[in-house]
Scaffold this active site. Structure first.
Site, mmCIF file in Angstrom:
data_model
loop_
_atom_site.group_PDB
_atom_site.id
_atom_site.type_symbol
_atom_site.label_atom_id
_atom_site.label_comp_id
_atom_site.label_asym_id
_atom_site.label_seq_id
_atom_site.Cartn_x
_atom_site.Cartn_y
_atom_site.Cartn_z
ATOM 1 N N ASP A 127 8.111 9.615 -3.682
ATOM 2 C CA ASP A 127 8.119 11.058 -3.418
ATOM 3 C C ASP A 127 6.735 11.588 -3.047
ATOM 4 O OD1 ASP A 127 10.812 11.204 -3.857
ATOM 5 O OD2 ASP A 127 10.617 11.745 -5.974
ATOM 6 N N SER A 162 16.261 1.771 -5.828
ATOM 7 C CA SER A 162 16.631 3.191 -5.891
ATOM 8 C C SER A 162 17.079 3.542 -7.300
ATOM 9 C CB SER A 162 17.766 3.502 -4.916
ATOM 10 O OG SER A 162 18.338 4.759 -5.257
ATOM 11 N N LYS A 177 15.407 11.101 2.874
ATOM 12 C CA LYS A 177 15.173 12.031 1.759
ATOM 13 C C LYS A 177 15.626 13.430 2.203
ATOM 14 C CE LYS A 177 13.547 9.118 -1.206
ATOM 15 N NZ LYS A 177 14.299 8.841 -2.438
ATOM 16 N N GLN A 205 18.297 6.408 -8.179
ATOM 17 C CA GLN A 205 19.538 7.185 -8.159
ATOM 18 C C GLN A 205 20.743 6.254 -8.133
ATOM 19 O OE1 GLN A 205 19.112 9.884 -4.850
ATOM 20 N NE2 GLN A 205 17.726 11.218 -5.982
ATOM 21 N N ARG A 230 18.497 14.072 -16.076
ATOM 22 C CA ARG A 230 19.100 13.106 -17.004
ATOM 23 C C ARG A 230 19.277 13.721 -18.384
ATOM 24 N NH1 ARG A 230 16.690 10.771 -12.819
ATOM 25 N NH2 ARG A 230 17.231 8.652 -12.171
HETATM 26 C C1 S3P Z 1 15.104 10.186 -8.137
HETATM 27 C C2 S3P Z 1 14.911 9.014 -7.500
HETATM 28 C C3 S3P Z 1 14.204 8.881 -6.229
HETATM 29 C C4 S3P Z 1 13.493 10.165 -5.808
HETATM 30 C C5 S3P Z 1 14.261 11.403 -6.115
HETATM 31 C C6 S3P Z 1 14.639 11.475 -7.581
HETATM 32 C C7 S3P Z 1 15.796 10.171 -9.421
HETATM 33 O O1 S3P Z 1 15.138 8.514 -5.282
HETATM 34 O O2 S3P Z 1 13.170 10.139 -4.447
HETATM 35 O O3 S3P Z 1 13.455 12.545 -5.800
HETATM 36 O O4 S3P Z 1 15.699 11.160 -10.167
HETATM 37 O O5 S3P Z 1 16.439 9.170 -9.713
HETATM 38 P P1 S3P Z 1 15.513 6.955 -5.105
HETATM 39 O O6 S3P Z 1 15.014 6.222 -6.281
HETATM 40 O O7 S3P Z 1 16.972 6.928 -5.013
HETATM 41 O O8 S3P Z 1 14.775 6.547 -3.871
#
Ligand code: S3P
Length: 695
Positions: A352, A171, A379, A173, A27
């Site tokens: 994670d 999520s 994942k 992401q 980010r």
């Molecule tokens: C992440 C969000 C997680 C995580 C990934 C990194 C991120 O995924 O598993 O390693 O940086 O937004 P989700 O929140 O989509 O499950």
């Protein structure tokens, strides 16, 4: 990553730091690129995933400097929300789901056409969870491969309208991709999720001046939900001044390592990100009995606290970071572990870390149940299936469910192979298990750790307590070889049989002489180091001990033939032989954990050995043992005379005479049973293990 043995005075803990947070680093790079002005970033993770984000931004015209291996600060001049250029070639997201999904949102919102692709693992991961809502809000994509999978082309056309979206599964992401699409299109966006996923995007955008609202929406049925929203734009992003905190997900591996006893007296892990949306593993580990203290860094209130996300509940902003990411120090000690249950709302806060919880569970008392974690199946690998397979292969009883696992803890030794399945967290979880007492685990794709924790394996090694080098010297028949072998077996150390090396040289000399290519035996005393080197003799470290290699062979029985036995003592007296073998012997003990026996191990070969013994016994007792060992029924008096002669020779010889090192403990074994001898040595070694970590 850095390790320092000194620790804090008095507590015996080893101090370590972990690399920058992967989620925050992605980010930071991305948002700084979209900002107006120059950002200063420090501690950005140099891992492969973040390199993918940096490379994609460069391909779109952002001058992202090299992300250096040591997290050194750099500046990044942003191009502003409208400044990204359409790349000439597909953007390779490598193994990084975060790069792919966040960029889908950025490109769709900014209307920049580009194709996104990734490695085999990323090509297998679902993208519809991002393209679906974006498409419903007006973005257009062409999915070139299998539906829902990379490579995907963002067409960069059509009017993006923004809107509201309810995620079926929490999520970060997907939430971030949608918020970014809203931000860059200037259209309002609201995302609702059934659990609170990591909120780095919300915190960082707020710190950059974007009014992101977050709320916990109460539900009378108790099933609270969380929303994050951005109003209609335009929104300009102010530059960042950010020190990325240590990645709690990386720290989790070290916490587990220390709890399992793989890091001596324990670890002090400094500068770890403690964002409460990430620290679910700390609660779960505590429930499992992990001896853990969390010391928050000094905090001051700042931008990150402006949110109203209900139970995000951290104290504020840590020193050195202006985006509201709290940090602190974790102190962890070896722990007695208990089973627990993990599920429901806490899952997003440790998504994670779940494979690691399963690994800890393998060493806990009882059956640990993990549920509500079906996300793990999509994942970097199917982490439920892979964790179950690997644990089973090592001898752990596991039951697999569609959304989790039951793991039955065991104290039995665990050994075997654990394929990483192209997944960094699987490689590290099983690496931690392999580095803990009573386990031997071979991870097949160790380089995968570069994705998120460069230097992971070196860190494991550095955290492991240094195991001493143990020398047992003494005259023939004092019991040193049998004792050394048994001590090594009990401690899980390697036994270095120095005699085997001298025997290997003797064998090589005999063979060379016989073939007519080498020196005749009469001239062996004039041997040079160059001639010895040509034999290509080496000690090789195997799983159970050292093997002597001569050229491309590993002789064993040949080393014990009467011809060799007759000559080995004379060969061992040749100065060139001794000096040349010194290097080979010392190299074996560099990492410690070696028990060696001989005549000059504690005096000449390993003068710095941490534990030294000099074994002695009455002549008559030694003669008795010798006869028992050789089983040739000789006469006791004659054997005693032979030993006395040998003692005189050994003590008087010019090269490495037999004598006790001043710091060696003399152990008279005349009246000791074999068991007593062995336990005396083992106890002293155990007392020394790890002692260098102390004050
Ligand atoms: C992440 C969000 C997680 C995580 C990934 C990194 C991120 O995924 O598993 O390693 O940086 O937004 P989700 O929140 O989509 O499950």
């Amino acid at each position: 990553m850095s390790v320092n043995d000194g620790g804090q005075p008095g507590d015996g803990l080893t101090t370590v730091r972990v690399p920058g947070d992967k989620s925050v680093s992605h980010r930071a790079l991305l948002f700084a690129a979209l900002a107006e002005g120059e950002s200063r970033l420090e501690g950005v993770l140099p891992g492969a995933d973040c390199q993918s984000t940096a490379a994609a931004l460069r391909a779109m015209g952002v001058a992202v400097p090299e992300v250096s291996a040591d997290g050194a600060p750099f500046t990044l001049r942003g191009v502003g929300g409208g400044g990204l250029r359409a790349p000439d070639a597909p953007l390779d997201c490598g193994n990084s789901g975060t790069t792919a999904r966040l960029l889908l949102g950025v490109l769709a919102g900014a209307g920049v056409p580009a194709t996104l692709d990734g490695d085999a693992s990323l090509r297998g991961r679902p993208m519809r969870r991002v393209t679906g809502p974006l498409e419903a809000m007006g973005a257009r994509f062409r999915e070139k491969g299998v539906m829902d999978r990379l490579p995907i082309r963002v067409l960069g056309e059509g009017e993006f309208r923004g809107g509201r979206w309810v995620l079926p599964v929490a999520s970060a992401q997907v939430k971030s991709a949608l918020l970014l699409a809203g931000l860059l299109s200037g259209r309002p966006m609201e995302v609702e999720e059934p659990g609170l996923s990591r909120d780095h995007t919300e915190r960082m955008l707020r710190a950059m001046g974007v009014p992101v609202r977050t709320a916990r929406v109460g539900d009378p049925g108790g099933a609270d939900r969380w929303t994050a929203s951005i109003g209609a734009g335009p929104h300009a992003l102010a530059p960042l001044d950010l020190r990325v905190p240590g990645d709690p997900s990386s720290a989790a591996f070290l916490v587990a390592l220390a709890a399992l006893g793989g890091a001596g007296k324990g670890l002090r892990i400094e500068g770890v990100g403690l964002n409460p949306t990430r620290t679910g593993f700390l609660d779960v580990f505590r429930r499992m009995g992990v001896d853990l203290e969390v010391i928050p860094d000094e905090v001051h209130r700042g931008a990150g606290d402006a949110g109203d996300a209900g139970d995000a509940g951290d104290a504020g902003v840590s020193d050195g970071s202006d985006v509201g990411e709290p940090t602190g120090t974790l102190l962890v000690r070896p722990s007695r572990l208990e089973a627990t249950e993990v599920g429901g709302r806490e899952i997003p806060s440790l998504i994670d870390e779940l494979p690691l919880v399963a690994v800890l569970a393998a060493r806990a008392r009882g059956v640990t149940r993990i549920r509500d974690a079906a996300e793990l199946r999509v994942k970097e690998s199917d982490r439920i299936a892979v964790t179950a397979q690997n644990l089973r292969a090592l001898g752990v009883t596991v039951r697999e469910f569609p959304d989790g696992l039951d793991v039955e803890g065991t104290e039995a030794p665990l050994a075997g192979r654990a394929p990483a399945h192209h997944d960094h967290r699987i490689a590290m979880a099983f690496g931690v298990l392999g580095a803990s007492p009573g386990c031997r685990v071979e991870v097949d794709d160790p380089a995968m750790v570069e994705v998120s924790f460069p230097g992971f394996w070196a860190c494991l090694r550095d955290c492991a307590p240094r195991r001493p080098v143990v020398t047992l010297d003494g005259p023939a028949g004092s019991g040193k070889s049998t004792t050394a072998r048994e001590v090594a077996a009990r401690l899980g150390y390697l036994h270095l049989d120095s005699g085997a090396l001298y025997r290997a040289v003797t064998l090589a000399l005999l063979e060379a002489d016989r073939s007519g290519r080498g020196r005749p035996e009469a001239e062996w005393s004039e041997l040079t180091v160059e001639e010895l080197e040509a034999f290509d003799i080496a000690l090789e470290r195997g799983a159970d001990g050292f093997r002597v290699r001569v050229g491309d062979r590993y002789p064993e029985a040949e080393l014990r033939t009467p011809e060799v036995t007759e000559r080995v003592s004379a060969v061992a007296r040749i100065p060139a032989v001794r000096s040349w073998l010194l290097g080979a012997q010392r190299a074996t003990a560099r990492e410690g954990g070696v028990v060696t026996d001989g005549r000059d191990m504690g005096t000449v070969v390993f003068p710095d050995a941490e534990v030294k013994f000099f074994l002695v016994a009455d002549l008559e007792e030694r003669a008795r043992r010798r006869l028992a060992e050789t089983r040739d029924g000789g006469e006791l008096g004659a054997e005693a005379d032979r030993l006395a002669r040998r003692d005189r020779e050994d003590a008087g010889r010019a090269v490495a005479p037999l004598r006790r090192a001043p710091d060696a403990e003399e152990l008279d074994t005349t009246h000791l049973t074999f068991e007593e001898q062995v336990s005396r040595v083992v106890e002293r070694v155990r007392g020394r293990e790890d002692s260098h970590r102390g004050p």
